[in-house]
Every structure is written in C-alpha cells, then in structure tokens.
Design an enzyme around this catalytic site. Sequence first.
Site, PDB file in Angstrom:
ATOM      1  N   ASP A   1      -0.447  -3.604   4.272  1.00 31.33           N
ATOM      2  CA  ASP A   1       0.842  -3.090   4.779  1.00 31.33           C
ATOM      3  C   ASP A   1       1.656  -2.671   3.559  1.00 31.33           C
ATOM      4  O   ASP A   1       1.259  -2.910   2.413  1.00 31.33           O
ATOM      5  CB  ASP A   1       1.564  -4.203   5.568  1.00 31.33           C
ATOM      6  N   SER A   2       2.840  -2.118   3.812  1.00 33.81           N
ATOM      7  CA  SER A   2       3.715  -1.722   2.714  1.00 33.81           C
ATOM      8  C   SER A   2       4.427  -2.928   2.114  1.00 33.81           C
ATOM      9  O   SER A   2       5.385  -2.769   1.380  1.00 33.81           O
ATOM     10  CB  SER A   2       4.771  -0.748   3.238  1.00 33.81           C
TER      11      SER A   2
ATOM     12  N   TYR B   1       7.147   2.767   3.749  1.00 33.75           N
ATOM     13  CA  TYR B   1       6.244   3.824   4.208  1.00 33.75           C
ATOM     14  C   TYR B   1       6.983   4.724   5.229  1.00 33.75           C
ATOM     15  O   TYR B   1       6.611   5.850   5.444  1.00 33.75           O
ATOM     16  CB  TYR B   1       5.030   3.229   4.936  1.00 33.75           C
ATOM     17  N   GLY B   2       7.987   4.131   5.840  1.00 32.92           N
ATOM     18  CA  GLY B   2       8.632   4.748   7.011  1.00 32.92           C
ATOM     19  C   GLY B   2       9.280   6.092   6.780  1.00 32.92           C
ATOM     20  O   GLY B   2       9.542   6.826   7.725  1.00 32.92           O
TER      21      GLY B   2
ATOM     22  N   CYS C   1       0.154  -1.941   9.832  1.00 32.54           N
ATOM     23  CA  CYS C   1       1.379  -1.172   9.667  1.00 32.54           C
ATOM     24  C   CYS C   1       1.397  -0.085  10.735  1.00 32.54           C
ATOM     25  O   CYS C   1       0.462   0.725  10.810  1.00 32.54           O
ATOM     26  CB  CYS C   1       1.358  -0.549   8.268  1.00 32.54           C
TER      27      CYS C   1
ATOM     28  N   THR D   1       3.416   2.453  10.937  1.00 35.04           N
ATOM     29  CA  THR D   1       3.678   3.783  10.360  1.00 35.04           C
ATOM     30  C   THR D   1       2.368   4.411   9.879  1.00 35.04           C
ATOM     31  O   THR D   1       2.078   5.574  10.170  1.00 35.04           O
ATOM     32  CB  THR D   1       4.652   3.664   9.169  1.00 35.04           C
TER      33      THR D   1
ATOM     34  N   CYS E   1       7.270  -2.244  14.292  1.00 34.23           N
ATOM     35  CA  CYS E   1       7.044  -2.275  12.841  1.00 34.23           C
ATOM     36  C   CYS E   1       6.687  -3.713  12.530  1.00 34.23           C
ATOM     37  O   CYS E   1       7.327  -4.646  13.046  1.00 34.23           O
ATOM     38  CB  CYS E   1       8.316  -1.867  12.100  1.00 34.23           C
TER      39      CYS E   1
ATOM     40  N   HIS F   1       7.146  -5.506  10.080  1.00 32.65           N
ATOM     41  CA  HIS F   1       8.178  -6.302   9.397  1.00 32.65           C
ATOM     42  C   HIS F   1       9.126  -6.982  10.405  1.00 32.65           C
ATOM     43  O   HIS F   1       9.716  -8.013  10.089  1.00 32.65           O
ATOM     44  CB  HIS F   1       9.029  -5.416   8.473  1.00 32.65           C
TER      45      HIS F   1
END
Length: 221
Positions: free
Chosen positions: A7-8, A39-40, A70, A72, A179, A181
């Site tokens: 993931d980011s 990344y968004g 992720c 995105t 997302c 997160h």
Amino acid sequence: MKIGVFDSGKGGTTVLETIKRFLPEEEYYYIADSKNCPYGNKTKSELLEITSGIVDELKKWGAEIVVVACNTATTNCIKDLRDKYPELKFVGVEPAIKLAADTGSRKILVMATPGTIKSERTMALLNENRKIGQEIRLLACPGLAETIENDGDVGLALRNVLKEVLAEAEEYDSVVLGCTHYPLIRNKIQEFFPKAVLIDGNVAVAKQVKRAIDEIKKSPL
Ligand code: DGL
C-alpha cells in the site's frame, strides 16, 4: 506460500491483519510505500510505474501472490499489472459497494481517494450493484489518507472532507470505507455517522487470497 502485500503506507496493514487471521500459515511480505504517499492524487500512469517497481521487488523476494492492499492502485491499475506479470496472481481491494448495496441500505456514502472516485472501475461497481430506489453518493476525500499516514489532525481533516454531507449525515445507512487507511480511524468516522454501518472489503480480500492459494496448489505456475 509467499504472499506480498503493499500500500502507499500503513493503510494496507488493516488488510494484512485480516488475511493473516484467516490464513495464518502463509509467509507474508509487506511494503509500505510511504515515500510515494498519497497515491490518491497520482495519475494512472504514475501509479502503474510506482506499483510495477513494488511488484518487481516482491517478485525478487519470491512472492507468488501479490495483494494490492490499496483501493486507488487496484481501481486504476490492477488490470495492467495482471497483463504485465502473468506469472503472478493478483488480489486487489476495491470499494465494498457491492457489499453495501446487498445489505439493502437506502442511502450509501462511499468515501475514497480522488483517484478511486474518478476511476472507471468505481463507476462500474456503482452501476452494476445499485438497486432500484437506492442512493449511492461518491465522496472524494483529498488529503485524508495522507493525514492518517502522517498522524495528523484527523478530526480536522474529516470535518473538512465531510462538510458537504454533514447536514444529511444521519440519513446514511451505510458508509463504505473505500480506502484502506480509513479503517484505522473507524471510530472517528463512526462519530460523524452514528446511524450507519461502516463497511470495508477486507474479509472479501482474505477469501480471494485463499482461492488464489488453492488455484496455485492445483496447477502450480
Ligand atoms: N490506502 C490507499 C487506498 O486504499 C491509498 C491512499 C493514498 O495513498 O492516497 O486507496
């Protein structure tokens, strides 16, 4: 089996934990690409370049399955990654719009990064799954994942991204955490939507990983 997850940043750890709980025997490698977070707000081609670099690394470590933890990256480039690396199995995380629509909720909010919200895949998920009479609102949340990643003022970031929907907050039956997160601040989000069920796609991903393992065992690459 070696499974790579990325993931980011720390968002994908919510996915990793769910997969590990479900499949504790496997060997996991996690890349938190926080230097490229968020990344968004990146273009599709930027995302493909970044994620290809990560997949190359995970391949070197011997991963046979790669989990794109992720939304995105999944909604923008999992198809390209599958074409580019036919020797690997990819499992992605998508906004759980189908799960939310299947609950029969009347009004659904989908929170995600700008990149996820404007992807063709998200639009397809909405069109394929929306039931008659159901209202599904897509809400881009710029800066929210980055604030979570950097342990910033999440309350302030939430008030900012939710300002358009706050007046109708009590009307939502479901809120999709689109997302990876966002489950990290699940309780804070719940405070804004006291009547809604918050939905993520993590369990569905764990089940897909299990299927990928079974397929590889049946016909090794
Ligand atoms: N956690 C990621 C997602 O699920 C990316 C957040 C970001 O870096 O913008 O979309």
